[in-house]
Design a protein around this motif. Structure first.
Motif: not given
Ligand SMILES: Nc1ncnc2c1ncn2[C@@H]1O[C@H](COP(=O)(O)OP(=O)(O)OP(=O)(O)O)[C@@H](O)[C@H]1O
Ligand SMILES: [Mg+2]
Lengths: 318, 344
Positions: B246-257
């Motif tokens: 949650f602090d530092q999502p690395l994958h663009p997909y995770t960020k999107g989620l």
């Protein structure tokens, strides 16, 4: 459960009432005058009229109907014109061979078809499954009277294992009785058994796709337990339905088979009575057969309740 | 040997279908330790259920059209290679499962007591009487009122929340080392959901078991998981501790989620964020990065070449060519913006 049974039984009353009306009017409206049939072609007009009055046939139709219905409810379906005996007695006498044959055929079908259907379902898509399905299609397609004739030719005429025809009542011993029924029962039940194989297979396949089957496996249960405890009991709801329907079909089919094997059953009684214009027998027989159908369906419904708790609690059906 | 409770290595699950073979799970690796809750997240159809059911080999019982590759190590055994007999001893006993759809995971024609006792009698040497008592105790543990009456009821007489509790009672009745819970709360309303989550949390502490918790609800993940894997089209695209994720999502997909979690910040009510495009089907899996067609950072390299799994830190892995550049560009802001959700 008791409430459920009472409800089911009460719901039969209107059904039977409608059946009684239909039976009465079909016979009443068909050509032929019972009084002149009874007295024969040489009777005079006044004799016929006198008998008509005595039989109550001059009364208005509704009065006749309720008289007949009132008697029927108390178990009096009148006298056979031809046999000079109560209709119920005549019916009972001819019904026993039909019932024996039908029950025997039903047992054969169930005992054979359900395990085969389960095997086909478990082996879905394999050669075993495909050949079982092929055979069952064949079984459904063969007319029962042809199969009957073929069986007589092979097992009775050529191999002489079974009597060619005729019916041995149970009172003459259980084995001779069964022996006289084996071929007709096979002929009668093959199509039903084949149908039941297919229905068992397809309902098992349906059930096996359910999440609770996977859940049962995830508990560590043996495949045997999964199939026979968890799947079969559920599939049985559909299987029962088919058994109920086929039992009715079997009774109808028995009429044909009785002719092929010369069994003195209901089929012969109906055809003979129609030829003789024996109206009370025709009326009574149709009414009793209808009653039988209704009770078979009731029994099947009650069995649903035993198999499936959702039915018992009135959540499904109705 | 590994000291992990469960270690999955390069697992692939293939299905034969009418349109050819599909690989629903394609080379995933992860582990679960005792006493930890691993969250598995991803959109519908990304292979979460297939992964979990592969662990107990529940997918090839009947049709024989499923094949597995890789290793699933559990206590020194490779579950993909043990005999069926051994597998049955593990199922429901050492590793048990709560299925996605609790409503249909109970057999409608047997009482719930019968179904719980069945597991207990199978794996523990208890008499019927003792098993019944145990079933009652388990139901009581899950907070079902008057369990001694409930065991005689049929599934259709219970509410959704009650059924879910029954499933939990059943799954825990043999004190498993690993509990696989496939979206155990999705079908329930919010209050019941949080009760069930609390219950699982309590029982986890008491039993010291590992939990694999599958969900597509990141809010739930933040609440109960220790580590998370994010799946996309049959692969793991990111693995991290909950805090890192949650602090530092690395994958663009995770960020999107994460961005698409509905926010109730009060002050500004933004439109719900939706990841653009849709998931490719298993029948035409892209040859490069599987997320490329939906990713705003994608380059030719992404489309052409499948990214390996990079170790940002030993605890934080990501399957993206450009995660570093993206991190430099916007990563720091992302973390700050989201601290509200992550601080759980
Ligand atoms: N038996 C099967 N045969 C063919 N394909 C399958 C089979 N089971 C699952 N799949 C496919 O595998 C993919 C992953 O499915 P899975 O059920 O694991 O998704 P999921 O992540 O659990 O989704 P959801 O959040 O909806 O539960 C889907 O595309 C699905 O169609
Ligand atoms: Mg799923």
């Amino acid at each position: 459960m008791i409430g459920y049974i009472t409800k089911r039984i009460l719901s039969l009353v209107p059904v039977m009432f409608v059946v009684a009306i239909v039976v009465f009017f079909i016979v009443h409206l068909s050509p032929g005058e019972p009084a002149s049939v009874i007295l024969g072609p040489n009777a005079s007009q006044s004799e016929v009229e006198a008998l008509r009055a005595e039989l109550g046939h001059d009364d208005p139709v509704p009065v006749q109907f309720f008289n007949w219905l009132g008697d029927a409810v108390t178990g009096d379906l009148g006298e056979s014109i031809y046999a000079n005996a109560p209709v119920t007695e005549v019916f009972g006498q001819y019904f026993i061979p039909t019932l024996s044959l039908t029950i025997f055929a039903q047992i054969l079908a169930v005992v054979f078809a359900i395990p085969v259907g389960i095997i086909a379902a478990i082996r879905k898509g394999t050669a075993v499954d495909q050949s079982l399905m092929g055979f069952s299609l064949l079984g459904i397609s063969i007319p029962s009277f042809l199969l009957g004739l073929f069986l007589i030719l092979l097992f009775s005429v050529n191999l002489e294992w079974f009597p060619v025809a005729g019916f041995v009542p149970l009172s003459e011993g259980i084995w001779p009785h069964i022996r006289s029924l084996i071929l007709p029962a096979i002929a009668l039940s093959l199509a039903q058994a084949a149908l039941l194989v297919r229905m068992t297979r397809s309902s098992m396949l349906d059930i096996l796709d359910n999440e609770y089957i996977k859940a049962a496996r995830s508990k560590g249960l043996k495949e045997r337990v999964v199939i026979y405890k968890h799947a079969l009991r559920n599939a049985f709801v559909t299987i029962l339905e088919v058994i109920g329907q086929t039992f009715s079909t079997l009774i109808a089919g028995a009429v044909v088979i009785e002719f092929v094997f010369n069994i003195p059953g209901i089929g012969q009684l109906i055809v003979n009575s129609v030829e003789r214009r024996d109206f009370p027998v025709i009326q009574g027989t149709i009414l009793l057969i209808a009653l039988l159908y209704v009770f078979i369906n009731l029994a099947i419904d009650l069995l649903y309740g035993v198999v499936d708790p959702r039915v018992r609690f009135g959540k499904k059906g109705d | 040997m590994s000291e992990h409770l469960l270690e999955v290595n390069q697992l692939k699950t293939h299905f034969k279908t009418e349109t050819g073979q599909v690989t629903a799970v394609d080379g995933i690796s992860f582990h679960i330790d005792e006493g930890e809750t691993l969250g598995v997240v991803g959109e519908s159809g990304c292979g979460k259920s297939v992964t979990s059911e592969s662990i107990l080999r529940l997918l090839n019982e009947r049709k024989g059209n499923t094949t597995y590759e890789g290793e699933i190590n559990y206590r020194g055994k490779d579950l993909l290679n043990v005999s069926m007999k051994e597998m049955r001893k593990i199922r429901g006993n050492e590793i048990s499962m709560i299925f996605q759809d609790a409503m249909s995971s109970l057999n409608p024609v047997y009482t719930v007591g019968n179904q719980i006792m069945e597991t207990i009698i199978l794996h523990q040497n208890l008499s019927k009487k003792e098993a019944e008592q145990k079933a009652i105790d388990m139901l009581a543990l899950t907070g079902i009122p008057s369990p001694e009456k409930r065991i005689h009821e049929y599934p259709h007489e219970l509410s959704g929340g009650m059924k879910q509790r029954v499933m939990i009672a059943q799954a825990l009745s043999c004190r498993p080392n690993l509990l696989i819970a496939d979206e155990p709360t999705t079908a329930l309303d919010v209050t019941i959901q949080s009760q069930i989550l609390d219950l699982m949390e309590d029982l986890k502490k008491e039993y010291d078991m590992g939990i694999m918790f599958i969900t597509h609800d990141l809010g739930v993940v933040a609440e109960i998981c220790t580590r998370v894997i994010v799946m996309y089209l049959g692969q793991i695209v990111e693995e991290a501790t909950v805090k890192d994720l949650f602090d530092q999502p690395l994958h663009p997909y995770t960020k999107g989620l994460i961005k698409s979690i509905p926010q109730l910040d009060g002050e500004r009510k933004k439109d719900l964020f939706v990841i653009k495009g849709k998931v490719p089907t298993l029948n035409d899996v892209p040859k490069g990065c599987r997320f490329a067609s939906r990713c705003s950072f994608s380059t030719d390299k992404c489309v052409e070449e499948e990214p390996p799994t990079f170790e940002h830190t030993p605890e934080h892995k990501v399957k993206c060519w450009h995660y570093k550049e993206i991190l430099e560009k916007e990563g720091a802001d992302f973390g700050k913006e989201r601290t509200t959700t992550a601080s759980h």
